[in-house]
Design an enzyme around this catalytic site. Structure first.
Site, mmCIF file in Angstrom:
data_model
loop_
_atom_site.group_PDB
_atom_site.id
_atom_site.type_symbol
_atom_site.label_atom_id
_atom_site.label_comp_id
_atom_site.label_asym_id
_atom_site.label_seq_id
_atom_site.Cartn_x
_atom_site.Cartn_y
_atom_site.Cartn_z
ATOM 1 N N ASP A 101 -6.834 -17.021 5.667
ATOM 2 C CA ASP A 101 -6.438 -18.054 4.697
ATOM 3 C C ASP A 101 -4.971 -17.846 4.354
ATOM 4 O O ASP A 101 -4.429 -16.746 4.497
ATOM 5 C CB ASP A 101 -7.302 -17.981 3.429
ATOM 6 C CG ASP A 101 -6.990 -19.139 2.468
ATOM 7 O OD1 ASP A 101 -6.642 -20.239 2.946
ATOM 8 O OD2 ASP A 101 -7.068 -18.940 1.248
ATOM 9 N N SER A 102 -4.346 -18.903 3.877
ATOM 10 C CA SER A 102 -2.962 -18.798 3.427
ATOM 11 C C SER A 102 -2.876 -17.882 2.207
ATOM 12 O O SER A 102 -1.851 -17.258 1.965
ATOM 13 C CB SER A 102 -2.438 -20.183 3.071
ATOM 14 O OG SER A 102 -3.271 -20.771 2.089
ATOM 15 N N TYR A 140 0.509 -23.382 2.054
ATOM 16 C CA TYR A 140 0.671 -24.119 3.314
ATOM 17 C C TYR A 140 0.633 -25.630 3.080
ATOM 18 O O TYR A 140 1.148 -26.399 3.891
ATOM 19 C CB TYR A 140 -0.498 -23.781 4.262
ATOM 20 C CG TYR A 140 -0.349 -22.519 5.072
ATOM 21 C CD1 TYR A 140 0.490 -21.479 4.672
ATOM 22 C CD2 TYR A 140 -1.075 -22.359 6.252
ATOM 23 C CE1 TYR A 140 0.587 -20.315 5.416
ATOM 24 C CE2 TYR A 140 -0.971 -21.206 7.008
ATOM 25 C CZ TYR A 140 -0.145 -20.183 6.594
ATOM 26 O OH TYR A 140 -0.048 -19.047 7.346
ATOM 27 N N CYS A 143 -8.842 -21.652 5.691
ATOM 28 C CA CYS A 143 -7.840 -22.535 5.098
ATOM 29 C C CYS A 143 -7.985 -23.941 5.687
ATOM 30 O O CYS A 143 -7.852 -24.138 6.896
ATOM 31 C CB CYS A 143 -6.460 -21.972 5.418
ATOM 32 S SG CYS A 143 -5.114 -22.989 4.811
ATOM 33 N N ASN A 144 -8.256 -24.912 4.812
ATOM 34 C CA ASN A 144 -8.430 -26.292 5.281
ATOM 35 C C ASN A 144 -7.146 -26.838 5.880
ATOM 36 O O ASN A 144 -7.178 -27.587 6.857
ATOM 37 C CB ASN A 144 -8.833 -27.196 4.122
ATOM 38 C CG ASN A 144 -10.160 -26.797 3.541
ATOM 39 O OD1 ASN A 144 -10.286 -25.722 2.973
ATOM 40 N ND2 ASN A 144 -11.147 -27.630 3.704
ATOM 41 N N THR A 145 -6.016 -26.480 5.257
ATOM 42 C CA THR A 145 -4.743 -27.010 5.749
ATOM 43 C C THR A 145 -4.472 -26.505 7.166
ATOM 44 O O THR A 145 -4.056 -27.286 8.045
ATOM 45 C CB THR A 145 -3.601 -26.610 4.786
ATOM 46 O OG1 THR A 145 -3.909 -27.113 3.489
ATOM 47 C CG2 THR A 145 -2.280 -27.169 5.239
ATOM 48 N N GLU A 177 -3.366 -21.589 -9.436
ATOM 49 C CA GLU A 177 -2.644 -20.331 -9.190
ATOM 50 C C GLU A 177 -1.990 -19.810 -10.472
ATOM 51 O O GLU A 177 -1.930 -18.608 -10.687
ATOM 52 C CB GLU A 177 -1.570 -20.535 -8.116
ATOM 53 C CG GLU A 177 -2.132 -20.693 -6.707
ATOM 54 C CD GLU A 177 -2.648 -19.381 -6.125
ATOM 55 O OE1 GLU A 177 -2.036 -18.341 -6.372
ATOM 56 O OE2 GLU A 177 -3.684 -19.424 -5.435
ATOM 57 N N CYS A 182 -10.332 -28.135 0.276
ATOM 58 C CA CYS A 182 -9.281 -27.151 0.018
ATOM 59 C C CYS A 182 -9.946 -25.920 -0.576
ATOM 60 O O CYS A 182 -10.868 -26.056 -1.391
ATOM 61 C CB CYS A 182 -8.261 -27.735 -0.967
ATOM 62 S SG CYS A 182 -7.031 -26.532 -1.507
ATOM 63 N N THR A 183 -9.480 -24.742 -0.150
ATOM 64 C CA THR A 183 -10.103 -23.484 -0.601
ATOM 65 C C THR A 183 -10.186 -23.364 -2.122
ATOM 66 O O THR A 183 -11.073 -22.690 -2.630
ATOM 67 C CB THR A 183 -9.281 -22.283 -0.094
ATOM 68 O OG1 THR A 183 -7.888 -22.560 -0.297
ATOM 69 C CG2 THR A 183 -9.546 -22.006 1.358
ATOM 70 N N HIS A 184 -9.256 -23.980 -2.848
ATOM 71 C CA HIS A 184 -9.213 -23.790 -4.294
ATOM 72 C C HIS A 184 -10.138 -24.736 -5.069
ATOM 73 O O HIS A 184 -10.425 -24.495 -6.222
ATOM 74 C CB HIS A 184 -7.780 -23.981 -4.813
ATOM 75 C CG HIS A 184 -6.862 -22.846 -4.501
ATOM 76 N ND1 HIS A 184 -6.809 -22.260 -3.253
ATOM 77 C CD2 HIS A 184 -5.974 -22.177 -5.273
ATOM 78 C CE1 HIS A 184 -5.902 -21.290 -3.279
ATOM 79 N NE2 HIS A 184 -5.379 -21.225 -4.489
HETATM 80 C C1 NHL Z 1 -2.558 -21.020 -1.766
HETATM 81 C C2 NHL Z 1 -1.708 -20.055 -2.248
HETATM 82 C C3 NHL Z 1 -0.763 -20.378 -3.240
HETATM 83 C C4 NHL Z 1 0.122 -19.421 -3.752
HETATM 84 C C5 NHL Z 1 1.025 -19.784 -4.730
HETATM 85 C C6 NHL Z 1 1.065 -21.096 -5.215
HETATM 86 C C7 NHL Z 1 0.183 -22.048 -4.712
HETATM 87 C C8 NHL Z 1 -0.740 -21.703 -3.727
HETATM 88 C C9 NHL Z 1 -1.627 -22.655 -3.200
HETATM 89 C C10 NHL Z 1 -2.522 -22.325 -2.232
HETATM 90 C C11 NHL Z 1 -3.472 -23.378 -1.729
HETATM 91 C C12 NHL Z 1 -3.662 -23.375 -0.257
HETATM 92 C C13 NHL Z 1 -2.370 -23.725 0.461
HETATM 93 O O1 NHL Z 1 -1.905 -22.853 1.187
HETATM 94 O O2 NHL Z 1 -1.872 -24.852 0.290
HETATM 95 C C14 NHL Z 1 -4.780 -24.288 0.139
HETATM 96 C C15 NHL Z 1 -5.274 -24.045 1.553
HETATM 97 N N1 NHL Z 1 -5.804 -22.708 1.737
HETATM 98 C C16 NHL Z 1 -6.308 -25.092 1.943
HETATM 99 O O3 NHL Z 1 -5.902 -26.230 2.218
HETATM 100 O O4 NHL Z 1 -7.512 -24.811 2.005
#
Ligand code: NHL
Length: 269
Positions: free
Chosen positions: A7-8, A39, A70-72, A162, A194-196
């Site tokens: 994951d990101s 990401y 990570c969905n992105t 976050e 999205c993971t969040h």
């Molecule tokens: C991941 C990590 C972060 C760290 C600091 C600020 C904002 C953040 C947001 C995210 C969300 C993440 C991404 O990388 O955009 C979502 C991604 N894992 C997804 O699309 O599932």
């Protein structure tokens, strides 16, 4: 040999948790590309390069099978990786196919032609990069006909989460659901892409109403992984589990420990 989960950031730990619960004997290596997150606001080329680098690191760590939690990354990079980059003896799986298979009531890897399904109006909530990729619509079209998809990029929600500002996150989710409803008044299913967003699941459900079936990835991806390992037992193996990050291991360990409410120690990737 172990199964890699990429994951990101830390949101993918929800996928790891569900996978560990479902497959307690499989060792997992989790990699968080914390140095390059988020990401969701990057270009597709950027996401491709970063995802390839992270997945290479998991291959080096002994993983033959890597899940993109990570969905992105799944949306913007997976198909291109599978077409031109993944070595023949390795596998990379994403999160959209398990979601779509669940939504269209298909078994894992069912490649029969697209057919009519029960859901007709689907709302997709995701990052701007995931929405721009149209990967969800493309994967869905391989499996179902007559389904209308409206995608809503949920700007600001991941940053609010976050920052720990759940009041802002909730207000943003409600305004994104309103925006979606202006485009699609009566969705019958919603994808939290999205993971969040699983952290905001009750707000999504409340804003959407009880009639809308909300699909969230963690358990569905774990089920799909279990199915895959059933058919490819050689891909699980034994090995050392662990946590890697491209960011500051101490800081990331502290945040992960808070997030999962158990001691997690990340090492430098
Ligand atoms: C991941 C990590 C972060 C760290 C600091 C600020 C904002 C953040 C947001 C995210 C969300 C993440 C991404 O990388 O955009 C979502 C991604 N894992 C997804 O699309 O599932």
């Amino acid at each position: 040999m172990a199964v890699g989960i990429f994951d990101s950031g830390l949101g993918g730990l929800t996928v790891l948790q569900a996978a560990q619960k479902r497959l307690p004997d499989v060792p997992f290596v989790y990699l968080a590309d914390s140095a390059h997150a988020p990401y969701g606001v990057r270009t597709a080329d950027d996401i491709f390069d970063l995802t390839c680098a992270a997945v290479s690191r998991l291959f080096e760590a002994g993983c033959d099978l890597v899940i993109l939690a990570c969905n992105t990354a799944s949306a913007a990079a997976l198909r291109r990786m599978q077409e031109a980059w993944v070595p023949a003896d390795k596998r990379v799986l994403g999160v959209f196919v398990p979601l779509i298979e669940a939504m269209t009531e298909r078994r894992w890897g069912d490649n029969s032609p697209p057919r009519e399904v029960a859901v007709k109006h689907v709302a997709l909530f995701a990052t701007p990069a995931t929405v721009a990729s149209r990967a969800f619509q493309r994967e869905l079209a391989f499996r179902a006909i007559g389904v209308d998809v409206e995608a809503q990029a949920c700007g600001g929600v991941v940053d609010a989460i976050e920052d720990g500002d759940m009041i802002l996150a909730e207000a943003l989710v409600r305004s994104h659901v309103d925006a979606l409803r202006r485009k699609m008044p009566a969705p019958d299913a919603a994808i939290l892409g999205c993971t969040h967003y699983p952290l905001m699941q009750s707000t999504f459900q409340d804003a959407l109403g009880a009639d809308v079936r909300v699909f969230s990835q963690a358990a569905l991806v774990a089920d799909s992984l279990a199915d895959y390992l059933d058919r490819h037992p050689d891909m699980a193996g034994t090995g050392t589990a662990g946590f890697l990050t491209t960011g500051d291991p101490r800081r990331v360990s502290d945040r992960a420990t808070q997030f999962l409410r158990r001691q997690i120690t990340f090492l430098s990737a």
